[in-house]
Design a protein around this motif. Structure first.
Motif, PDB file in Angstrom:
ATOM      1  N   THR A  78     -32.973  27.200 -27.781  1.00 35.47           N
ATOM      2  CA  THR A  78     -32.132  28.466 -27.316  1.00 35.47           C
ATOM      3  C   THR A  78     -33.215  29.658 -27.031  1.00 35.47           C
ATOM      4  N   VAL A  79     -33.986  29.753 -27.885  1.00 31.03           N
ATOM      5  CA  VAL A  79     -35.218  30.814 -27.756  1.00 31.03           C
ATOM      6  C   VAL A  79     -35.724  30.820 -26.524  1.00 31.03           C
ATOM      7  N   LEU A  80     -36.266  29.446 -26.058  1.00 31.56           N
ATOM      8  CA  LEU A  80     -37.065  29.263 -24.911  1.00 31.56           C
ATOM      9  C   LEU A  80     -36.297  29.593 -23.631  1.00 31.56           C
ATOM     10  N   LYS A  81     -35.017  28.988 -23.778  1.00 34.49           N
ATOM     11  CA  LYS A  81     -33.908  29.799 -22.596  1.00 34.49           C
ATOM     12  C   LYS A  81     -33.996  31.217 -22.642  1.00 34.49           C
ATOM     13  N   GLN A  82     -33.750  31.836 -23.663  1.00 36.20           N
ATOM     14  CA  GLN A  82     -33.809  33.241 -23.582  1.00 36.20           C
ATOM     15  C   GLN A  82     -35.155  33.827 -22.862  1.00 36.20           C
ATOM     16  N   VAL A  83     -36.179  33.381 -23.135  1.00 33.79           N
ATOM     17  CA  VAL A  83     -37.501  33.750 -22.680  1.00 33.79           C
ATOM     18  C   VAL A  83     -37.477  33.242 -21.048  1.00 33.79           C
ATOM     19  N   GLY A  84     -36.781  32.257 -20.520  1.00 32.60           N
ATOM     20  CA  GLY A  84     -36.701  31.827 -19.226  1.00 32.60           C
ATOM     21  C   GLY A  84     -35.676  32.957 -18.495  1.00 32.60           C
ATOM     22  N   GLU A  85     -34.512  33.061 -19.187  1.00 35.08           N
ATOM     23  CA  GLU A  85     -33.622  33.974 -18.563  1.00 35.08           C
ATOM     24  C   GLU A  85     -34.187  35.379 -18.453  1.00 35.08           C
TER      25      GLU A  85
END
Length: 454
Positions: A229-236
């Protein structure tokens, strides 16, 4: 575009909170049991693929994979990817080269960049609690490079050093020459800057290449020891940089040919290959099984590989010391398969001809069910061992994310290996035997046959 200067909103406490939800405490309250996790893959609206594995390691690894390998160079910017790899620690729009170096060193982390013919990879390693710090630098390096002309010019010495090291390594020289001779374009591009471009790759070349290839749809954000979830947030938030698919990829065209690199070395490195199959196809799996049937090299340091069919066949032809293995390289649209030998100058011809005779025997059906079973087991063990290390697993996750936006665990791939039959292996060997050959040799080539003599 302004550089990234902080990720304070992605606190390490968030990582700790995510991990805490997945922890069970035993009755005694003395041990922690972590719930096993699977690799998770998401494709964002921007086209960026995010894949991660929460393995609860105290050390995290995060990487950005980009479809920007040397095959994507053109005649106008040959060597740009080599310089781009060396430019990974240069000043960006959000951090100076000094800040990047000292900032990562201060937390005991590491920033590295690697290059293949297909992809570029930027990765950072750090303790779990320092992810925010190193992630800031990874984002800057991959999304906000500045390529100041004087810094790019200073890389010329390092480019020359890499070229010199590659030239002195016979194996690298042969493999690079093999690709140059085998293909008309794309895959013929070297991983190293050509001589005529050393010192001539300018800042504008790097900017243009990044603009065309570093788009969200051509990138994958991969993490080990991080929450998905955190990695997705960084990507977005930080990797939605440039839309579109970027520059169109060029289809590799196989041609065949020969390159000879004479030297005074008494050891001759020689490779003889023909076109095989693209990665991800059933035929490519058959070639992989064929490689391990013939001999893919010892798994023990300085091992003799005495059970290899190639070694056993060549041993009957010469008493001189030698090393011979099956060569197999698969790419997104093509592949090369054949033999790679290292031998004394006087026996090179005998070694090559004996090794090719073993391949002819396989093509004629000279393989038993026991041979096939043994080759499959060898390939499976090689596959499983390759993902035992964090580096191997990260590379497998990133490569699959770019090619298919998914992840196939080794256990699933093992099933495709089991489906390979004796006929499939024989057909793969026949394709090599009947295919147009490519040959590259380095050393004292007085007794080394030409491609039309084998």
């Amino acid at each position: 575009m302004k550089g990234i200067r902080g990720l304070s909103h992605l606190s390490t406490r968030l990582y700790a909170a995510q991990a805490a939800r997945k922890v069970e405490t035993t009755r005694a309250g003395e041990h922690l049991k972590f719930q096993p996790q699977d690799v998770q893959v998401s494709r964002l609206a921007s086209g960026l693929v995010v894949t991660s594995l929460e393995n609860y390691s105290p050390v995290s690894k995060i990487a950005v994979f980009v479809k920007a390998g040397s095959r994507h160079e053109t005649l106008d910017n040959q060597g740009v990817t080599h310089v781009l790899r060396l430019a990974a620690n240069l000043t960006t729009k959000g951090a100076s080269a000094f800040k990047i170096c000292r900032g990562i060193e201060a937390v005991g982390g590491k920033l590295s960049a690697s290059l293949s013919r297909e992809n570029m990879m930027y990765s950072v390693d750090c303790l779990r609690d320092d992810v925010d710090t190193v992630m800031e630098f990874l984002i800057n390096v991959t999304t906000a490079p500045e390529f100041r002309p004087w810094e790019v010019s200073d890389l010329t010495t390092r480019v020359k050093y890499d070229k010199a090291q590659a030239g002195e390594n016979a194996h690298i020289a042969v493999v690079e020459s093999l690709h140059e001779a085998a293909y008309k374009n794309a895959l013929s591009n070297s991983l190293f800057c050509p001589d005529y471009m050393v010192g001539n790759v300018q800042s504008q070349h790097l900017h243009q290449f990044v603009q065309n290839h570093f788009t969200s749809a051509r990138m994958a954000l991969v993490g080990l020891g991080v929450d998905h979830t955190v990695l997705k947030q960084v990507g977005e938030q930080f990797f939605n940089i440039r839309g579109g698919a970027g520059a169109s990829d060029v289809q590799a065209l196989y041609r065949g040919g020969e390159v000879r690199l004479p030297s005074t070395s008494s050891l001759v490195h020689s490779a003889v290959v023909s076109q095989s199959a693209a990665a991800g196809t059933a035929e490519a799996v058959a070639f992989s099984v064929l490689q391990h049937l013939l001999g893919a090299g010892p798994h023990i340091k300085r091992g003799s590989n005495a059970t290899s069919k190639l070694v056993q066949g060549v041993a009957k032809a010469t008493a001189d010391p030698f090393d011979v293995n099956a060569f197999n390289a698969s790419y997104s649209d093509s592949g090369l398969f054949g033999i790679y030998s290292i031998s004394q100058a006087g026996s090179t011809g005998d070694v090559i001809k004996a090794a090719l005779a073993e391949l002819n025997a396989v093509a004629d059906g000279g393989v038993t069910a026991a041979d096939l079973t043994r080759a499959k087991a060898s390939l499976k063990s090689h596959l499983l061992m390759s993902v035992e290390t964090c580096e191997g697993l990260l590379e497998a996750m990133g490569t699959q994310a770019l090619t298919s936006a998914a992840y196939q665990p080794p256990e699933e791939f093992a099933k495709t290996i089991d489906n390979v039959s004796l006929t499939d292996v024989a057909n793969a060997a026949k394709k090599f035997v009947l295919g147009k050959k490519t040959m590259a040799s380095s050393g004292n080539l007085v007794k080394t046959p030409f491609i039309d003599e084998i």
